[in-house]
Design a protein around this motif. Structure first.
Motif, PDB file in Angstrom:
ATOM      1  N   GLU A 172      93.600   1.845-132.233  1.00  0.00           N
ATOM      2  CA  GLU A 172      93.330   1.986-133.665  1.00  0.00           C
ATOM      3  C   GLU A 172      92.431   3.209-133.889  1.00  0.00           C
ATOM      4  OE1 GLU A 172      91.310  -1.172-136.308  1.00  0.00           O
ATOM      5  OE2 GLU A 172      92.600  -2.293-134.924  1.00  0.00           O
ATOM      6  N   ARG A 173      92.883   4.221-134.569  1.00  0.00           N
ATOM      7  CA  ARG A 173      92.096   5.439-134.864  1.00  0.00           C
ATOM      8  C   ARG A 173      91.192   5.770-133.668  1.00  0.00           C
ATOM      9  NH1 ARG A 173      88.535   4.065-138.715  1.00  0.00           N
ATOM     10  NH2 ARG A 173      88.100   6.205-139.319  1.00  0.00           N
ATOM     11  N   ARG A 174      91.842   6.029-132.553  1.00  0.00           N
ATOM     12  CA  ARG A 174      91.103   6.104-131.292  1.00  0.00           C
ATOM     13  C   ARG A 174      89.962   7.122-131.322  1.00  0.00           C
ATOM     14  NH1 ARG A 174      95.075   5.713-127.220  1.00  0.00           N
ATOM     15  NH2 ARG A 174      94.659   3.496-127.065  1.00  0.00           N
ATOM     16  N   GLU A 175      90.271   8.359-131.752  1.00  0.00           N
ATOM     17  CA  GLU A 175      89.241   9.391-131.686  1.00  0.00           C
ATOM     18  C   GLU A 175      88.026   9.054-132.530  1.00  0.00           C
ATOM     19  OE1 GLU A 175      90.297  13.580-132.371  1.00  0.00           O
ATOM     20  OE2 GLU A 175      92.000  13.160-131.024  1.00  0.00           O
ATOM     21  N   ALA A 176      88.298   8.575-133.735  1.00  0.00           N
ATOM     22  CA  ALA A 176      87.196   8.235-134.639  1.00  0.00           C
ATOM     23  C   ALA A 176      86.375   7.090-134.062  1.00  0.00           C
ATOM     24  CB  ALA A 176      87.745   7.851-136.011  1.00  0.00           C
ATOM     25  N   ASN A 177      87.049   6.133-133.453  1.00  0.00           N
ATOM     26  CA  ASN A 177      86.315   4.992-132.911  1.00  0.00           C
ATOM     27  C   ASN A 177      85.548   5.346-131.643  1.00  0.00           C
ATOM     28  OD1 ASN A 177      86.436   2.636-134.613  1.00  0.00           O
ATOM     29  ND2 ASN A 177      88.660   2.713-134.343  1.00  0.00           N
ATOM     30  N   VAL A 178      86.065   6.283-130.846  1.00  0.00           N
ATOM     31  CA  VAL A 178      85.309   6.741-129.674  1.00  0.00           C
ATOM     32  C   VAL A 178      84.023   7.434-130.142  1.00  0.00           C
ATOM     33  CG1 VAL A 178      85.270   8.439-127.794  1.00  0.00           C
ATOM     34  CG2 VAL A 178      87.239   6.910-128.051  1.00  0.00           C
ATOM     35  N   ALA A 179      84.151   8.258-131.187  1.00  0.00           N
ATOM     36  CA  ALA A 179      82.962   8.923-131.731  1.00  0.00           C
ATOM     37  C   ALA A 179      81.973   7.891-132.259  1.00  0.00           C
ATOM     38  CB  ALA A 179      83.370   9.901-132.836  1.00  0.00           C
ATOM     39  N   LEU A 180      82.493   6.859-132.886  1.00  0.00           N
ATOM     40  CA  LEU A 180      81.643   5.799-133.430  1.00  0.00           C
ATOM     41  C   LEU A 180      80.921   5.063-132.296  1.00  0.00           C
ATOM     42  CD1 LEU A 180      80.781   4.228-135.976  1.00  0.00           C
ATOM     43  CD2 LEU A 180      82.763   2.737-135.625  1.00  0.00           C
ATOM     44  N   LEU A 181      81.639   4.807-131.216  1.00  0.00           N
ATOM     45  CA  LEU A 181      81.044   4.113-130.071  1.00  0.00           C
ATOM     46  C   LEU A 181      79.922   4.965-129.463  1.00  0.00           C
ATOM     47  CD1 LEU A 181      81.105   1.701-128.072  1.00  0.00           C
ATOM     48  CD2 LEU A 181      82.762   2.991-126.714  1.00  0.00           C
ATOM     49  N   GLN A 182      80.179   6.271-129.363  1.00  0.00           N
ATOM     50  CA  GLN A 182      79.153   7.145-128.800  1.00  0.00           C
ATOM     51  C   GLN A 182      77.917   7.185-129.701  1.00  0.00           C
ATOM     52  OE1 GLN A 182      81.858  10.380-128.352  1.00  0.00           O
ATOM     53  NE2 GLN A 182      81.960  10.184-126.113  1.00  0.00           N
ATOM     54  N   ASP A 183      78.163   7.203-130.986  1.00  0.00           N
ATOM     55  CA  ASP A 183      77.075   7.210-131.956  1.00  0.00           C
ATOM     56  C   ASP A 183      76.258   5.921-131.871  1.00  0.00           C
ATOM     57  OD1 ASP A 183      75.715   8.449-134.129  1.00  0.00           O
ATOM     58  OD2 ASP A 183      76.673   6.987-135.467  1.00  0.00           O
ATOM     59  N   LEU A 184      76.975   4.815-131.793  1.00  0.00           N
ATOM     60  CA  LEU A 184      76.325   3.501-131.679  1.00  0.00           C
ATOM     61  C   LEU A 184      75.471   3.444-130.414  1.00  0.00           C
ATOM     62  CD1 LEU A 184      76.065   0.461-132.557  1.00  0.00           C
ATOM     63  CD2 LEU A 184      78.054   0.038-131.125  1.00  0.00           C
ATOM     64  N   CYS A 185      76.033   3.964-129.309  1.00  0.00           N
ATOM     65  CA  CYS A 185      75.300   3.944-128.041  1.00  0.00           C
ATOM     66  C   CYS A 185      74.037   4.793-128.128  1.00  0.00           C
ATOM     67  CB  CYS A 185      76.198   4.431-126.896  1.00  0.00           C
ATOM     68  SG  CYS A 185      77.364   3.160-126.360  1.00  0.00           S
ATOM     69  N   THR A 186      74.117   5.916-128.813  1.00  0.00           N
ATOM     70  CA  THR A 186      72.928   6.757-128.994  1.00  0.00           C
ATOM     71  C   THR A 186      71.855   5.979-129.752  1.00  0.00           C
ATOM     72  OG1 THR A 186      74.321   8.705-129.042  1.00  0.00           O
ATOM     73  CG2 THR A 186      72.090   8.972-129.887  1.00  0.00           C
TER      74      THR A 186
END
Lengths: 510, 179
Positions: A465-479
């Motif tokens: 599901e909207r892979r790129e956007a969600n990967v960016a979101l995951l990285q942001d969340l982890c930060t």
């Protein structure tokens, strides 16, 4: 003449049938008219050979393993009481390469002696460190530990001597030694092996710490998942008290130090030092903000040394042989030895105490022998559930705190969990978030909520599901979790997640 | 909450399931656990453990009694009770199996054992079999990570657990109960 046969009562050995093997040996000896004394020792740490039976002979202790109850008859027939040859025979235990190539300082006695025998403990060098400490001024004991370079073995790696010096310098009517025996990281069992296999070592280390900082009470916070360690510690504390090793007059010194044992209740976060203190005080294991440091305001607000089992268990050797001798082992700012633990999908799993500086490859291949499944090693997780997943390209990293951290890893408590090429790293990343959600104390938002959201985002990535956007979101969340969590639980959960994403991106895009 | 793929036989006669201790016996157990531990510093956890050791769980009636003995609010005690995974607030089955689902055990296929427990033995995670024989709970590491997968059955650790070894362990329990 009586022959001594050793059958471990370490819980790893018991988990694969050591009790039945001991019974079969006693029964076999009776039936054959052999004069046999069975000693229940700790484990030598070669856990893939458990139950590992040893026989004391004129040529040293001869090892047989893994022994099943059904093998015992054949062992008697092969004359194992005289060290006779047999398919399960490995020759002298000390010469087995896995064992011979180690530098056993903390684990010198584990697997060698009867863990609960006061006589064995003394006969194998026990109490020498404490006796020396009794003759020293508190500041001199602290200096010895500072000089050893010993760093906290629980994971954070803070210099133990500096912590002790802070507590020594604090003035209070009561100080405490709090031993963190809540060894919750998957892939770790060195604390357990010492508590079951040489419990007096921990008590001696705590007494030395008590003398060093002026604490008269020691508390051990043991996880409830270790029922065998509990039995060993309860007995060891009773016997040490009766022998005058603990109590109002430690070894006749006129100094006071006693230890009590408390049992946790299945909470991972209580391995975090301030949550552990809350739990010892009978409360929910909620993490405390720091400052104040526990060294100044710890258990019941009093100055407290909070150290891991391995840290305290290193103190007797350091006092016996001197801080400089300890610091002669290791590399860089990582002094001494670390008992590494090889776990998971590994052929030769067990405990390997070696100086810092060894590489992962040496541990995984030279000691570990590759995977148990015979497949390729794809990933290892070093340092418990909050540690990074590393691919084979990182296996030449030396295990040395600073360089290892600079390369994105964390040594933690020295546990290494091996996975073969069937592992799904997206699933492991998801599990890291799930585990954080289950075990979060809930005090701070990034950890409490971030972990649940993180799990959901990984689900969406894996579902495409909207892979790129969600990967960016995951990285942001982890930060956010990394930078704003109150403790290492929320702060380090991003480490396994992001390392899995970095090194194994293909698993997130199937 | 237990999934039942096939009908289960009824609980064997004379087993613990149909002999619930009376209210008075429960209260007596709670009071004994409190009396033994109330003078300890930080007594809440030792008391909760002592109650669960006696009864297998911490009944609701314990809250007020602990709060009164320790001069805490009922909410304080409730907070502690519900924070820790170990404490149960309802009776478990006659045997308790804690299956490790941490990383080292995952690396050696603990999910296969978990599925087998649910499918073959009708014992899903966090559930109790319909005959009241077995409760299954997750645990995160038993410190037996070189001999994974591991489980704790009635307080004893078992390593290198396969579905076959699990069947043998559970058959052993059944035989014990019949004896």
């Amino acid at each position: 003449m009586t022959t001594t046969v050793y059958v471990p009562r370490d819980s790893a050995a018991l988990s694969v049938g050591a009790e039945a093997v001991a019974e079969a040996i006693v029964a076999g000896a009776r039936a054959g008219g052999h004069d046999v004394q069975v000693v229940r020792n700790g484990s030598r740490g070669m856990l893939w050979l458990e139950p590992l039976v040893e026989v004391a002979t004129a040529n040293g202790r001869i090892a047989y393993g893994p022994v099943a109850p059904g093998d015992v008859e054949g062992l008697f027939a092969a004359g194992f009481l005289r060290g006779g040859d047999h398919a399960l025979c490995h020759g002298p235990t000390d010469k087995i390469p896995y064992f011979a190539q180690q530098t056993r300082l903390t684990f010198a006695r584990v697997g060698v002696t009867d863990p609960l025998s006061l006589e064995h403990y003394r006969a194998h060098g026990g109490l020498v460190g404490l006796q020396r400490a009794i003759t020293m001024a508190p500041a001199a004991i602290v200096d010895e530990v500072v000089q050893s370079g010993l760093r906290g073995r629980g994971g954070a790696g803070f210099p133990a001597g500096i912590k002790w010096r802070t507590v020594l310098g604090a003035s209070a009517d009561q100080k405490y030694i709090a031993c963190n025996a809540d060894e919750g990281d998957s892939g770790t069992f060195s604390d357990r092996m010492v508590m079951e296999g040489d419990p007096y070592l921990l008590l001696e280390g705590m007494a030395i710490a008590g003398l060093a900082v002026g604490a008269t009470e020691g508390w051990i916070y043991l996880r409830s998942e270790y029922p065998d360690a509990r039995v060993a510690l309860v007995t060891a504390i009773q016997r040490a008290r009766a022998a005058g090793w603990l109590g109002d007059d430690v070894l006749g010194s006129g100094r006071q130090f006693d230890v009590q044992l408390r049992i946790g209740a299945g909470s991972y976060i209580c391995g975090e030092e301030t949550a552990m203190l809350e739990s010892l005080e009978g409360k929910r294991g909620m993490v405390r903000p720091k400052p104040p440091l526990p060294a100044l305001a710890g258990l019941w607000g009093k100055p407290t040394v909070v150290n891991n089992v391995m840290t305290l268990a290193a103190a007797p050797w350091i006092l016996q042989h001197g801080g400089a001798a300890y610091a002669a082992h290791g590399v860089g700012r990582s002094k001494g030895t670390l008992p590494f633990q090889l776990a998971g999908n590994v052929k030769h799993g067990g405990l390997v105490e070696v100086p810092f500086g060894i590489t992962l490859r040496e541990l995984l291949h030279d000691f570990g022998g590759g995977t148990a499944s015979g497949r390729k090693i794809r990933a290892v997780q070093v340092g418990g559930p909050l540690g990074a997943y590393l691919p084979a390209s990182r296996f030449d990293l030396p295990l040395d705190y600073e360089p290892f951290a600079a390369a994105g890893g964390m040594i933690g408590h020295g546990g290494i969990v091996v996975f073969d090429d069937t592992v799904d790293m997206a699933k492991m990343a998801r599990y890291a978030m799930e585990f954080c959600a289950i075990e979060s104390c809930g005090k701070c938002t990034p950890c409490r909520i971030g972990s649940t959201r993180g799990k959901e985002v990984i689900d969406r990535i894996v579902a495409g599901e909207r892979r790129e956007a969600n990967v960016a979101l995951l990285q942001d969340l982890c930060t956010t979790m990394k930078d704003t969590s109150l403790c290492a639980m929320g702060g380090l959960t991003p480490l396994p997640v992001l390392s899995a994403l970095e090194h194994f991106p293909e698993d997130f895009a199937r | 909450m237990t999934k039942r793929p096939e009908p289960r036989p009824p609980a064997p006669a004379g087993s613990g399931a149909d002999t619930d201790p009376s209210r008075a016996a429960i209260d007596a157990a709670i009071d004994a656990a409190i009396a033994e531990n109330r003078d300890l510093r930080g007594a809440t956890l030792p008391i909760l453990h002592a109650i669960q050791d006696r009864l297998g769980y911490v009944p609701p009636a314990a809250l007020d009694r602990i709060a009164k003995a320790l001069n805490l609010s009922r909410a304080d005690v409730h907070g502690v009770l519900t924070f820790y995974h170990d404490f149960r607030t309802s009776p478990p089955g006659r045997h308790v199996l804690k299956l490790c689902r941490a990383e080292a055990c995952q690396a050696m296929g603990c999910e296969r054992v978990e599925r087998h427990l649910a499918e073959r033995h009708g014992a899903a995670m966090h559930g109790t079999t319909s005959d009241g024989r077995l409760t299954v709970e997750p645990v995160y590491c038993l410190g037996n990570c070189a001999l994974s997968p591991s489980l704790l059955l009635d307080g004893r650790v078992h390593g290198r657990v396969t579905p076959e070894r699990l069947d043998a362990l559970l058959a052993g329990l059944a035989a014990e109960e019949r004896a």
